[in-house]
Design a protein around this motif. Structure first.
Motif, short mmCIF file in Angstrom:
data_model
loop_
_atom_site.label_atom_id
_atom_site.label_comp_id
_atom_site.label_asym_id
_atom_site.label_seq_id
_atom_site.Cartn_x
_atom_site.Cartn_y
_atom_site.Cartn_z
N ASN A 1 0.78 -1.36 0.01
CA ASN A 1 0.07 0.00 -0.04
C ASN A 1 1.07 1.23 -0.08
N TYR A 2 0.95 1.92 -1.06
CA TYR A 2 1.62 3.24 -1.03
C TYR A 2 1.45 4.15 -0.06
N LYS A 3 0.05 4.20 0.84
CA LYS A 3 -0.16 5.15 1.47
C LYS A 3 0.98 4.74 2.78
N ASP A 4 1.38 3.94 3.01
CA ASP A 4 2.17 3.65 4.03
C ASP A 4 3.56 4.27 4.11
N VAL A 5 4.10 4.26 2.80
CA VAL A 5 5.39 4.97 2.40
C VAL A 5 4.81 6.53 2.74
#
Length: 138
Positions: A94-98
């Motif tokens: 999940n890109y949101k974690d980065v």
């Protein structure tokens, strides 16, 4: 394609011109008066396809200036072994974690062109510096 002014390349790093351009963009992070261990910038990378792999391999040569801390890709498990060999252990599908990671100061967007607009906006809202090589889709 690199859209930065070209600088002399060396045979050992064909993308050296692009790396010089990236460092010049982020030069305010590297004040010369700071000790080297304080000059390293935490980076996050979105997308581990062809362009993502290219940038990761290049960024890993700049460990004295930056450190890739967190990587996201929808198919992250396919790349886990390679990324861990590079010393990257924060991996996510999940890109949101980065983007939400407080250690990440800048985000490299190496995803498909159609995702650039939304990813750029989210990263900017979180106060991240952004590097997006390909044309931006809006």
């Amino acid at each position: 394609t690199c859209h930065f002014p070209q600088k002399p390349s060396s045979p050992s790093c064909p993308h050296r011109a692009c790396l010089f351009a990236v460092l010049s963009v982020f030069s305010d992070w590297f004040p010369l008066s700071m000790p080297p261990e304080k000059q390293r910038v935490g980076l996050g990378l979105l997308g581990t396809g062809r362009v993502g792999r290219l940038h990761l391999n290049s960024l890993c040569r700049l460990r004295d200036k930056c450190q890739v801390i967190h990587v996201a890709d929808p198919f992250i498990e396919r790349h886990r072994e390679w990324l861990e060999e590079l010393g990257i252990h924060k991996l996510s599908s999940n890109y949101k974690d980065v983007i939400a990671d407080p250690e990440v100061k800048a985000v490299y967007i190496c995803t498909t062109t159609d995702t650039h607009g939304p990813l750029l906006k989210e990263a900017a809202r979180e106060g991240k510096d952004i590097f997006c090589e390909k044309p931006i889709d809006m």
